[in-house]
Design an enzyme around this catalytic site. Structure first.
Site, PDB file in Angstrom:
ATOM      1  N   ASN A  12      -5.151  -4.926   1.928  1.00  0.00           N
ATOM      2  CA  ASN A  12      -5.147  -3.493   1.646  1.00  0.00           C
ATOM      3  C   ASN A  12      -5.225  -3.152   0.160  1.00  0.00           C
ATOM      4  OD1 ASN A  12      -2.519  -4.797   2.283  1.00  0.00           O
ATOM      5  ND2 ASN A  12      -1.697  -2.981   1.302  1.00  0.00           N
ATOM      6  N   CYS A  63       2.730   2.056  -0.240  1.00  0.00           N
ATOM      7  CA  CYS A  63       4.137   1.786   0.035  1.00  0.00           C
ATOM      8  C   CYS A  63       4.846   1.270  -1.199  1.00  0.00           C
ATOM      9  CB  CYS A  63       4.258   0.760   1.145  1.00  0.00           C
ATOM     10  SG  CYS A  63       3.032   0.989   2.408  1.00  0.00           S
TER      11      CYS A  63
HETATM   12  C1  LIG Z   1      -1.281   0.746   6.340  1.00  0.00           C
HETATM   13  C2  LIG Z   1      -1.083  -0.685   6.652  1.00  0.00           C
HETATM   14  C3  LIG Z   1      -0.048  -1.104   7.514  1.00  0.00           C
HETATM   15  C4  LIG Z   1       0.962  -0.144   8.075  1.00  0.00           C
HETATM   16  O1  LIG Z   1       0.425   0.705   9.043  1.00  0.00           O
HETATM   17  P1  LIG Z   1       1.179   2.083   9.403  1.00  0.00           P
HETATM   18  O2  LIG Z   1       0.462   2.576  10.596  1.00  0.00           O
HETATM   19  O3  LIG Z   1       1.022   2.970   8.209  1.00  0.00           O
HETATM   20  O4  LIG Z   1       2.597   1.748   9.688  1.00  0.00           O
HETATM   21  C5  LIG Z   1       0.043  -2.438   7.807  1.00  0.00           C
HETATM   22  N1  LIG Z   1      -0.822  -3.332   7.298  1.00  0.00           N
HETATM   23  C6  LIG Z   1      -1.829  -2.973   6.473  1.00  0.00           C
HETATM   24  C7  LIG Z   1      -2.761  -4.000   5.973  1.00  0.00           C
HETATM   25  C8  LIG Z   1      -1.985  -1.641   6.122  1.00  0.00           C
HETATM   26  O5  LIG Z   1      -2.959  -1.287   5.295  1.00  0.00           O
END
Ligand SMILES: *Cc1c(COP(=O)(O)O)cnc(C)c1O
Length: 395
Positions: free
Chosen positions: A157, A331
């Protein structure tokens, strides 16, 4: 002020067609899918229709799709579930207690892994190369007779690097080790076909591909032992009880359908915009470097380091101009620690602190990219001139 949103890896705006598909379920179609009467059955049909649609789109069977509250929940379950299943197993050679993941996972994986460590499990956190790629050979070498789980994300991400999940699956073949992949960033951006990709568990989240927030799923391949996550009224194949988020489930299915339908066109557009952005940055600003793999990267994600300055300062200045970007993952944007992902890739802490992420989406235009390219050089120059470590403008 015109606002430009370049933070699609944090979340996306719900697609108008998705909103359209969801609206009846926030209005006249309000039944509880578990109710026996007509109202309930109408809602039940919507949920099961969505499950079938989703299964068809990812190459799974409907009974392998369990809806959750999103990526974080799916990821947590993917670690705690197999750990619990293992603790309940009666293997003649004792219980297995080793899992393998990577240093660049999302915190929805890393934090559960740390909790399992505190509970006595052994966790291997694999490093990555300078592009952010996990080496399947190195992974294979960490496997022991006590390894029960491997969790490696499909695409990162922060830098967008795509992991060799198929090769990792190959290394696990015949070993009776559960393989999970966090496909939250990959879904909608690279093809995911579970008939070809032999993973056992896969997480996705709707709000990362123009669906609503608070809904996701965990794919659980038939035969994978997974203990129940939430106990109660036996919904979701009795694995995750609780009255279904009907509107969310319908929205997720619609968003996935649209992402498949528009896949080629979107990828092409995003790659073109990304190229325009990156070439422009290279041309206009000196002392920058790009993070992530040059090719094996999801379309539209650009992570770039600016020497001598802080990413936070760049983001605040961009925000004043109406431009929304991020310092990696949403986050962690409230903490000032340099990114764990860039650190694992060998980027120095100073450079990591000067890094920002642009993640483009379906609504971005060339004009918007050009506005960023107009605003950014001045911001960078101003910040560098205030920086005590900036050696001065090069000739
Ligand atoms: C956004 C994200 C998450 C978390 O997903 P949510 O639906 O926001 O809880 C987990 N893993 C990756 C790689 C992400 O980008």
């Amino acid at each position: 002020m015109e606002r430009i949103y370049l933070d699609h890896s944090a979340t996306t705006r719900v697609h108008p067609e998705v909103r359209e598909a969801m609206l009846p379920f926030l209005g006249e179609v309000f039944g509880n899918p578990s109710s026996i009467h007509w109202f309930g059955q109408e809602a039940r049909q919507a949920v099961e229709g969505a499950r079938e649609k989703v299964a068809g789109l990812v190459g799974a069977r409907p009974e392998e799709i369990v809806f959750t509250s999103g990526g974080t929940e799916s990821d947590n379950w993917a670690l705690f579930g197999p750990a619990e299943a293992e603790s309940q197993s009666h293997r003649p050679d004792g219980k297995r207690n080793h899992l393998v993941t990577s240093q660049i996972e999302h915190h929805a994986i890393l934090h559960p892994a740390e909790i399992l460590e505190k509970r006595g499990y052994q966790v291997t956190y694999l490093g990555v190369d300078r592009f952010g790629i996990v080496d399947p050979e190195a992974l294979a070498e960490t496997l022991t007779s006590r390894t029960f789980l491997v969790s490696i994300m499909m695409a990162n991400n922060e830098v967008g690097t795509i992991q060799p999940v198929a090769e990792i699956a190959e290394k696990l073949r015949g070993k009776n080790i559960v393989l999970h992949t966090d496909a939250v960033q990959a879904m909608g951006k690279i093809p995911v076909d579970l008939r070809k990709l032999p993973v056992d568990l896969l997480s996705i989240s709707a709000h990362k591909f123009y669906g609503p927030k608070g809904i996701g799923l965990l794919f659980i391949r038939k035969g994978t032992k997974m203990p129940h996550l939430i106990h109660g009224g036996s919904q979701e194949l009795n694995l995750r009880s609780g009255t279904e988020n009907v509107a969310g489930i319908v929205g997720l299915a619609k968003a996935l359908e649209i992402s498949a339908r528009d896949f080629e066109a979107n990828s092409l557009r995003l790659r073109r915009l990304q190229k325009r952005l990156e070439e422009g940055l290279k041309q206009k600003i000196e002392d920058i470097s790009f993070n992530g793999h040059p090719e094996k990267r999801i379309p539209g994600l650009t992570n770039v380091s600016f020497s001598y300055i802080e990413g936070e300062a760049i983001l605040l200045n961009l925000d004043l101009r109406g431009i929304a970007a991020s310092s990696g993952s949403a986050c962690t944007s409230r903490s000032f620690d340099p990114s764990h992902v860039l650190k694992a890739m060998g980027v120095s802490p100073e450079l990591a602190r000067g890094s920002i992420r642009f993640s483009l989406g379906r609504e971005n235009t060339e004009e918007e990219v050009d506005l960023v390219l107009e605003a950014l050089p001045g911001i960078i120059q101003k910040l560098r001139e205030m920086s005590p470590i900036y050696p001065g403008k090069k000739k």
